[in-house]
Write an enzyme that holds these catalytic residues in place. Sequence first.
Site, PDB file in Angstrom:
ATOM      1  N   LYS A  68       0.639  -1.163  -0.012  1.00 28.82           N
ATOM      2  CA  LYS A  68       0.196   0.160   0.063  1.00 28.82           C
ATOM      3  C   LYS A  68       0.856   1.347   0.051  1.00 28.82           C
ATOM      4  O   LYS A  68       0.319   2.188  -0.614  1.00 28.82           O
ATOM      5  CB  LYS A  68      -1.049   0.130   1.156  1.00 28.82           C
ATOM      6  CG  LYS A  68      -1.999  -1.098   0.982  1.00 28.82           C
ATOM      7  CD  LYS A  68      -2.818  -0.879   2.095  1.00 28.82           C
ATOM      8  CE  LYS A  68      -3.995   0.172   1.989  1.00 28.82           C
ATOM      9  NZ  LYS A  68      -4.780   0.125   2.869  1.00 28.82           N
ATOM     10  N   ASP A 104     -10.057   3.784   1.829  1.00 30.39           N
ATOM     11  CA  ASP A 104     -10.210   3.437   3.386  1.00 30.39           C
ATOM     12  C   ASP A 104     -11.053   4.410   4.266  1.00 30.39           C
ATOM     13  O   ASP A 104     -12.013   4.085   5.164  1.00 30.39           O
ATOM     14  CB  ASP A 104      -8.985   3.226   3.972  1.00 30.39           C
ATOM     15  CG  ASP A 104      -8.318   1.886   3.315  1.00 30.39           C
ATOM     16  OD1 ASP A 104      -9.321   1.035   2.904  1.00 30.39           O
ATOM     17  OD2 ASP A 104      -7.214   1.679   3.737  1.00 30.39           O
ATOM     18  N   ASN A 152      -0.799   6.123  21.743  1.00 30.85           N
ATOM     19  CA  ASN A 152       0.098   4.953  21.729  1.00 30.85           C
ATOM     20  C   ASN A 152       1.010   4.713  22.862  1.00 30.85           C
ATOM     21  O   ASN A 152       0.672   5.344  23.993  1.00 30.85           O
ATOM     22  CB  ASN A 152       1.060   5.356  20.521  1.00 30.85           C
ATOM     23  CG  ASN A 152       1.528   4.040  19.667  1.00 30.85           C
ATOM     24  OD1 ASN A 152       0.578   3.318  19.551  1.00 30.85           O
ATOM     25  ND2 ASN A 152       2.794   4.266  19.376  1.00 30.85           N
ATOM     26  N   ARG A 153       1.630   3.471  22.908  1.00 27.70           N
ATOM     27  CA  ARG A 153       2.424   2.786  23.906  1.00 27.70           C
ATOM     28  C   ARG A 153       3.557   3.893  24.514  1.00 27.70           C
ATOM     29  O   ARG A 153       3.526   4.239  25.599  1.00 27.70           O
ATOM     30  CB  ARG A 153       2.777   1.610  23.792  1.00 27.70           C
ATOM     31  CG  ARG A 153       1.946   0.607  23.879  1.00 27.70           C
ATOM     32  CD  ARG A 153       2.554  -0.935  23.619  1.00 27.70           C
ATOM     33  NE  ARG A 153       2.922  -1.057  22.441  1.00 27.70           N
ATOM     34  CZ  ARG A 153       3.201  -2.312  21.866  1.00 27.70           C
ATOM     35  NH1 ARG A 153       2.856  -3.359  22.845  1.00 27.70           N
ATOM     36  NH2 ARG A 153       3.628  -2.630  20.614  1.00 27.70           N
TER      37      ARG A 153
HETATM   38  P1  ATR Z   1      -0.879  -1.000  11.179  1.00 26.10           P
HETATM   39  O1  ATR Z   1      -0.565  -0.837   9.705  1.00 26.10           O
HETATM   40  O2  ATR Z   1      -1.911  -2.146  11.298  1.00 26.10           O
HETATM   41  O3  ATR Z   1      -1.335   0.045  11.656  1.00 26.10           O
HETATM   42  P2  ATR Z   1       1.674  -0.866  12.358  1.00 26.10           P
HETATM   43  O4  ATR Z   1       2.025   0.404  11.660  1.00 26.10           O
HETATM   44  O5  ATR Z   1       2.808  -1.955  12.634  1.00 26.10           O
HETATM   45  O6  ATR Z   1       0.395  -1.655  11.862  1.00 26.10           O
HETATM   46  O7  ATR Z   1       1.107  -0.207  13.605  1.00 26.10           O
HETATM   47  C1  ATR Z   1       0.477  -0.981  14.698  1.00 26.10           C
HETATM   48  C2  ATR Z   1      -0.084  -0.384  15.988  1.00 26.10           C
HETATM   49  O8  ATR Z   1      -0.584  -1.128  17.055  1.00 26.10           O
HETATM   50  C3  ATR Z   1       1.156   0.534  16.700  1.00 26.10           C
HETATM   51  O9  ATR Z   1       0.421   1.848  17.211  1.00 26.10           O
HETATM   52  C4  ATR Z   1       1.652  -0.321  17.601  1.00 26.10           C
HETATM   53  O10 ATR Z   1       1.923   0.267  18.992  1.00 26.10           O
HETATM   54  P3  ATR Z   1       3.731   0.824  19.121  1.00 26.10           P
HETATM   55  O11 ATR Z   1       3.682   1.816  18.030  1.00 26.10           O
HETATM   56  O12 ATR Z   1       3.597   1.218  20.380  1.00 26.10           O
HETATM   57  O13 ATR Z   1       4.160  -0.580  18.811  1.00 26.10           O
HETATM   58  C5  ATR Z   1       0.160  -1.005  18.160  1.00 26.10           C
HETATM   59  N1  ATR Z   1       0.223  -2.184  18.910  1.00 26.10           N
HETATM   60  C6  ATR Z   1       0.714  -3.336  18.420  1.00 26.10           C
HETATM   61  N2  ATR Z   1       0.548  -4.324  19.367  1.00 26.10           N
HETATM   62  C7  ATR Z   1       0.024  -3.678  20.693  1.00 26.10           C
HETATM   63  C8  ATR Z   1      -0.357  -3.962  21.808  1.00 26.10           C
HETATM   64  N3  ATR Z   1      -0.063  -5.273  22.168  1.00 26.10           N
HETATM   65  N4  ATR Z   1      -0.711  -3.110  22.811  1.00 26.10           N
HETATM   66  C9  ATR Z   1      -0.603  -1.711  22.251  1.00 26.10           C
HETATM   67  N5  ATR Z   1      -0.551  -1.436  21.110  1.00 26.10           N
HETATM   68  C10 ATR Z   1      -0.169  -2.293  20.141  1.00 26.10           C
END
Ligand code: ATR
Length: 296
Positions: A68, A104, A152-153
């Site tokens: 994408k 989207d 976010n975390r």
């Molecule tokens: P996508 O394309 O699905 O958005 P991504 O760009 O990898 O995938 O982003 C994943 C998101 O889910 C991020 O905000 C990630 O948080 P971090 O930036 O702190 O890693 C979040 N995420 C994934 N697993 C998580 C978990 N167990 N608890 C909280 N946030 C999570």
Amino acid sequence: MSQLDRYAVIGQPIAHSKSPFIHAAFARAAGDKLSYEALEVMPAALAETLKQLHAEPYLGINVTLPHKTAVAGLCESISERAERAGAVNTLTRTDSGWAGDNTDGAGFLADLDRLGIALEGKTVLLLGAGGAARGLIAPLLSRQPKELAISNRNPWKPEELAERFKPLGNIVPRTHLALKGDSYDLIINATSAGHAGAIPRLPGQLLAAGGAAYDLSYGSAHAPFAAWAKLQGAAVIADGLGMLVAQAAEAFALWRGSKPDVDPVLVSLREPELAGCGETHRQPPKPVHPNRIGQD
Ligand code: ATR
């Protein structure tokens, strides 16, 4: 002999994409005849494949993981909304190349409308700051919420996104733990935590009375957030299947000129024996298909 108009979704892996099912259902309902295939394309073959598909000729292509972002650089032109989302999910053939767009956000807003979830003057919390979350920010701000908090975390990604999108509205960067004491009318889960059977660690009582909880995941990946939302007393709990169908409807309308009805297709997708909807819409730990919201 007349040939059917040809369309496809490209991704890797692609075998379990629901897009062929959805677009075939749209075409049937419209009395429209077309062909729509799922094509497995490796990242290294992306540029060459797009040239081939243009030459064959295909009229439109949906783009899913992992292409994408990369596909944007191979388009002849990119729509403003795709530029903002930082991702392209729909290609439309031009005489000399591909026009890139992203449906989207429009699909997401259409699904909120279907569910009766209003945004104007409301407080909204977006959980996650990855690619999926980023794609929702401009559409959300276009509906003028009172505040859009992005959480976010760690604080860096929300801070970066808030800086980028602040010309569009009131966007506030947060961390999950710093949300304590806040209250939101709508909480959207755009994290990928659901694939690991988890949700972000959140303080309690985040949802305002009558508030809604919307998840970009569906199937088993939606279960943890749905359980959390139920405990929070959410008045509406929605998974991401509606957005999946709605973004496809937006792509179909771009290509064929008329917007299909989402509801009957959504009903069929929720019948597992018809469309394999027991699967999650995000990547499970051992991925067998490109399960990500609005990207399939
Ligand atoms: P996508 O394309 O699905 O958005 P991504 O760009 O990898 O995938 O982003 C994943 C998101 O889910 C991020 O905000 C990630 O948080 P971090 O930036 O702190 O890693 C979040 N995420 C994934 N697993 C998580 C978990 N167990 N608890 C909280 N946030 C999570």
